[in-house]
Design an enzyme around this catalytic site. Structure first.
Site, PDB file in Angstrom:
ATOM      1  N   GLY A   1       4.479   2.006  -1.873  1.00  0.00           N
ATOM      2  CA  GLY A   1       3.375   2.930  -1.681  1.00  0.00           C
ATOM      3  C   GLY A   1       2.656   3.304  -2.967  1.00  0.00           C
ATOM      4  N   TYR A   2       3.388   3.466  -4.053  1.00  0.00           N
ATOM      5  CA  TYR A   2       2.741   3.814  -5.320  1.00  0.00           C
ATOM      6  C   TYR A   2       1.794   2.706  -5.762  1.00  0.00           C
ATOM      7  CZ  TYR A   2       2.111   5.037 -10.247  1.00  0.00           C
ATOM      8  OH  TYR A   2       1.565   5.330 -11.470  1.00  0.00           O
ATOM      9  N   SER A   3       2.273   1.461  -5.770  1.00  0.00           N
ATOM     10  CA  SER A   3       1.432   0.339  -6.161  1.00  0.00           C
ATOM     11  C   SER A   3       0.211   0.224  -5.254  1.00  0.00           C
ATOM     12  CB  SER A   3       2.236  -0.967  -6.108  1.00  0.00           C
ATOM     13  OG  SER A   3       3.180  -1.026  -7.148  1.00  0.00           O
TER      14      SER A   3
ATOM     15  N   LYS B   1      -2.308   3.309  -5.735  1.00  0.00           N
ATOM     16  CA  LYS B   1      -2.997   3.287  -7.027  1.00  0.00           C
ATOM     17  C   LYS B   1      -3.996   2.134  -7.101  1.00  0.00           C
ATOM     18  CE  LYS B   1      -2.575   5.472 -10.288  1.00  0.00           C
ATOM     19  NZ  LYS B   1      -3.425   6.612 -10.744  1.00  0.00           N
TER      20      LYS B   1
END
Length: 332
Positions: free
Chosen positions: A141-143, A146
């Site tokens: 989710g972070y990748s 962002k």
């Protein structure tokens, strides 16, 4: 290019934000920084900036940006667990709201603070340039959020905001309240282990080099372009982490785990979590492993060529700074 003498900053009380405030205030800039809490406002004020109470979705954001000629969007949800709607809300929709406000306030230039994680899928990333495509299946989710936030930020060019994107990798150095404390806690609790022995290369970004790179991007970045900002050299991951630990008075652990084992645990754990509807939280995720279990090295030729970026802080200088101001909490 206009100077950043009247700057609006999101994420001002965070690790990167605090150092950005110090850097630009020392240069004589007037800095307004978004602060979500009274404590954050006190930190911002103590650093010499003007706190603006609110969050990324505050209706008065455009009014708060009036008179500023530059924006740095540094706020983000950086958790590396499972993907969540909350993280998407902050990283994607929050970025959308910030740059819409900047367009309404007629902010002329902006830097969006991103990460090399936008390119990670769990495979090695070797000597990557900014031409490297987003992965079809991001590490987590972070990748994913962002990467989407980058696209949202760059879309603001169409609305008249000259946005460029800065992508650091493994930010470290003085005043670290993120990676280094977590590393020390893992070592002190006996939970740290080298994945696959840690004998792979990594790029890193000293905080002093990052703020210098952000300044260069504000002054010389081409609208719509991304720039990797890292230290001048690459280093073996194990060598670098060992140096950080030694700088804080720790003994370097020898424990190691096979990469195949930990990646299998992450994959199985994520499936179990999905089956339980997220009620069970995995001990490790693909997102956690992607930046730290394989080689991730970046090529900064574009930043050198277009921004005139040259890292002012060497690895030796940064480590000496950490040794001189070592914070050594008692072992757990």
């Amino acid at each position: 290019m206009p100077s950043a003498d009247r700057l609006f900053l999101t994420g001002g009380s965070g690790y990167v934000g605090r150092n950005l405030i110090r850097h630009f205030v020392a240069q004589g800039a007037q800095v307004r920084a978004l602060a979500r809490s009274a404590n954050a406002a006190r930190q911002v004020l103590a650093l010499g900036a003007e706190p603006v109470e609110g969050d990324l979705f505050s209706p008065h954001l455009a009014d708060a940006m009036q008179g500023c000629n530059a924006l740095i969007h540094a706020a983000a949800d950086t958790q590396h667990g499972l993907a969540s709607q909350a993280q998407h809300h902050t990283n994607v929709e929050g970025t959308r709201h910030v740059f819409a406000a900047a367009a309404r306030a007629r902010v002329s230039r902006a830097v969006h603070l991103s990460t090399e994680s936008v390119l990670l899928d769990g495979s090695p990333l070797v000597d990557a340039t900014e031409q490297h495509p987003y992965p079809r299946r991001p590490a987590g989710g972070y990748s994913a959020t962002k990467a989407r936030a980058e696209q949202v930020a760059l879309d603001a060019v169409k609305a008249g905001v000259a946005v460029s994107v800065v992508r650091p990798r493994f930010v470290w150095g003085r005043d670290d309240t993120t990676a280094l404390p977590q590393l020390l806690q893992a070592v002190d609790s006996g939970k740290f282990a080298w994945i696959g022995g840690g004998r792979y290369l990594t790029s890193t970004t000293h905080i002093g080099n990052l703020v210098h790179g952000v300044e260069r991007a504000l002054r010389h970045g081409q609208p719509g372009q991304c720039y990797f900002i890292t230290d001048a050299d690459i280093v073996e991951f194990r060598t670098f982490i060992s140096a950080l630990l030694i700088s804080q008075g720790r003994t370097v652990p020898e424990k190691a785990v096979p990469r195949w084992l930990v990646t299998t645990v992450a994959a199985v754990s994520e499936r179990i979590s999905a089956i339980t509807g997220g009620r069970w939280h995995p001990p490790v995720t693909r997102q956690m492993l992607a930046p730290s279990a394989v080689e991730v090295t970046l090529n900064i030729a574009k930043a050198r060529r277009e921004l005139g970026y040259e890292p002012p802080i060497s690895r030796a200088m940064g480590l000496e700074e950490l040794r001189s101001a070592a914070f050594i909490p008692p072992p757990l």
